[in-house]
Scaffold this active site. Sequence first.
Site, PDB file in Angstrom:
ATOM      1  N   TYR A 142      49.939 -75.699 -56.492  1.00  0.00           N
ATOM      2  CA  TYR A 142      50.273 -74.718 -57.531  1.00  0.00           C
ATOM      3  C   TYR A 142      49.658 -73.352 -57.242  1.00  0.00           C
ATOM      4  CZ  TYR A 142      52.301 -77.792 -61.125  1.00  0.00           C
ATOM      5  OH  TYR A 142      53.103 -78.615 -61.846  1.00  0.00           O
ATOM      6  N   LYS A 189      47.489 -89.354 -51.529  1.00  0.00           N
ATOM      7  CA  LYS A 189      48.476 -89.735 -50.506  1.00  0.00           C
ATOM      8  C   LYS A 189      47.736 -89.622 -49.174  1.00  0.00           C
ATOM      9  CE  LYS A 189      52.680 -90.763 -49.176  1.00  0.00           C
ATOM     10  NZ  LYS A 189      53.346 -92.052 -49.467  1.00  0.00           N
ATOM     11  N   ASP A 221      52.640 -92.951 -54.651  1.00  0.00           N
ATOM     12  CA  ASP A 221      53.952 -93.606 -54.822  1.00  0.00           C
ATOM     13  C   ASP A 221      53.787 -95.003 -55.427  1.00  0.00           C
ATOM     14  OD1 ASP A 221      52.680 -94.210 -52.428  1.00  0.00           O
ATOM     15  OD2 ASP A 221      54.506 -94.268 -51.225  1.00  0.00           O
ATOM     16  N   ASP A 245      50.912 -83.727 -62.461  1.00  0.00           N
ATOM     17  CA  ASP A 245      52.016 -83.187 -63.259  1.00  0.00           C
ATOM     18  C   ASP A 245      53.111 -84.252 -63.401  1.00  0.00           C
ATOM     19  OD1 ASP A 245      53.676 -81.258 -64.560  1.00  0.00           O
ATOM     20  OD2 ASP A 245      54.793 -81.060 -62.688  1.00  0.00           O
ATOM     21  N   ASP A 249      53.919 -86.998 -66.888  1.00  0.00           N
ATOM     22  CA  ASP A 249      55.201 -87.046 -67.612  1.00  0.00           C
ATOM     23  C   ASP A 249      55.695 -88.491 -67.671  1.00  0.00           C
ATOM     24  OD1 ASP A 249      55.404 -84.364 -68.193  1.00  0.00           O
ATOM     25  OD2 ASP A 249      57.465 -84.184 -67.456  1.00  0.00           O
TER      26      ASP A 249
HETATM   27  C1  IPM Z   1      52.672 -79.114 -67.544  1.00  0.00           C
HETATM   28  C2  IPM Z   1      53.909 -78.275 -67.262  1.00  0.00           C
HETATM   29  C3  IPM Z   1      53.492 -77.078 -66.448  1.00  0.00           C
HETATM   30  C4  IPM Z   1      52.937 -77.580 -65.126  1.00  0.00           C
HETATM   31  C5  IPM Z   1      54.593 -76.028 -66.231  1.00  0.00           C
HETATM   32  C6  IPM Z   1      55.221 -75.596 -67.527  1.00  0.00           C
HETATM   33  C7  IPM Z   1      54.082 -74.853 -65.445  1.00  0.00           C
HETATM   34  O1  IPM Z   1      54.882 -79.033 -66.639  1.00  0.00           O
HETATM   35  O2  IPM Z   1      51.769 -78.597 -68.221  1.00  0.00           O
HETATM   36  O3  IPM Z   1      52.624 -80.254 -67.110  1.00  0.00           O
HETATM   37  O4  IPM Z   1      53.706 -77.815 -64.182  1.00  0.00           O
HETATM   38  O5  IPM Z   1      51.723 -77.732 -65.024  1.00  0.00           O
HETATM   39 MG    MG Z   2      54.373 -81.083 -66.416  1.00  0.00          MG
END
Ligand code: IPM
Ligand code: MG
Length: 355
Positions: A142, A189, A221, A245, A249
């Site tokens: 990032y 990884k 993975d 990230d 999710d």
């Molecule tokens: C998160 C989001 C952010 C990230 C985006 C919106 C930049 O997906 O907070 O997980 O990738 O960190």
């Molecule tokens: Mg995210």
Amino acid sequence: MKLNIALLAGDGIGPEIIDQAVKVSNAICKKFNHKIIWKTAITGAAAIEAVGDPYPENTHEICKASDAILFGAIGLPRFDNDPSSKIRPEQGLLKMREKLGLYANIRPTYIFPSLLNKSPLKKERIMNTNFIFLRELTGGIYFGKNGRKDNGNTAYDTCIYKRSEIIRLAKKGFELAMERSKKLCCIDKANVLESSRLWRETVQNMENNYPEVKVSYELVDAVAMRLIQCPNKYDVLITENLFGDILTDEASVISGSMGLMPSASIGEKHALYEPIHGSFPEAAGLNIANPLATILSAAMMFEMSFKLKEESALIREVVDKSLNEGFVTNDLANNNKSYKTSEVGDYIVENILKK
Ligand code: IPM
Ligand code: MG
């Protein structure tokens, strides 16, 4: 106690869910005799529109001067659909993380018994799931060098980590593991990436300082697969920025709704609390978004930034009550009656004041 809180509603459903967390926090303060001073500031698309910068200097000053930051959501499709746009709302979030030094992102996943049937996974698999991700938030791909070459036909993003960045994140992981079941999973990884080998080596070298913690080293993975197969085997998980990230999710839907999961991003001096779902622009202004993740983020704030455990426990208790009684927004309604964002907020407030 006097609490100075910066309030950053952001984009999409941000303002309406933040309103509910503000109502709930004010109710808690009324009940427990605290005083909150809210300072609002702009971020994201709203800030681009107002001043051409998704994290303006004035917002940074307000965040720096506060004891904690409560954040809604960031992002609008208008920007996603235009890869050539130079200024994007998400840059605001990245700039904020970097400038405030918010290097550890804490994302819990736990089960709400009344929602077991909402999970995409079978009940038996998810029973007793309760784990916490610690995602490194200010390094890796990032923030590494990126760019284009060959007349724009080649693009690159660099994943770069310093040993010191790994140590400070892993330290938080070991400490959290000591407070919980003394199990730590380090995700990387290392069979392919040099930066992952540095992660693994660094965490291995720290093991001696925490002899009671049992560390497992697992490839990203494989963890993506095991989180679905046996989420209840995990406790504290640490990982680098991009892996975190993606996996958080995945983890966020295990409990049945992404609309429920709170998060904290902390550094040495500052802490920010936000729901892990995004800005859900399709629902903006409709008063239908689920405010519970933001309300639970406020609960995390009371506990972590102000050490007000009773206050945060009461918020969680009343959120559980709303789930048990089906006083929920449409995403959780199960063909039953559903309630508006603000009605769920009012219900939580009333029940806090009644206790
Ligand atoms: C998160 C989001 C952010 C990230 C985006 C919106 C930049 O997906 O907070 O997980 O990738 O960190
Ligand atoms: Mg995210």
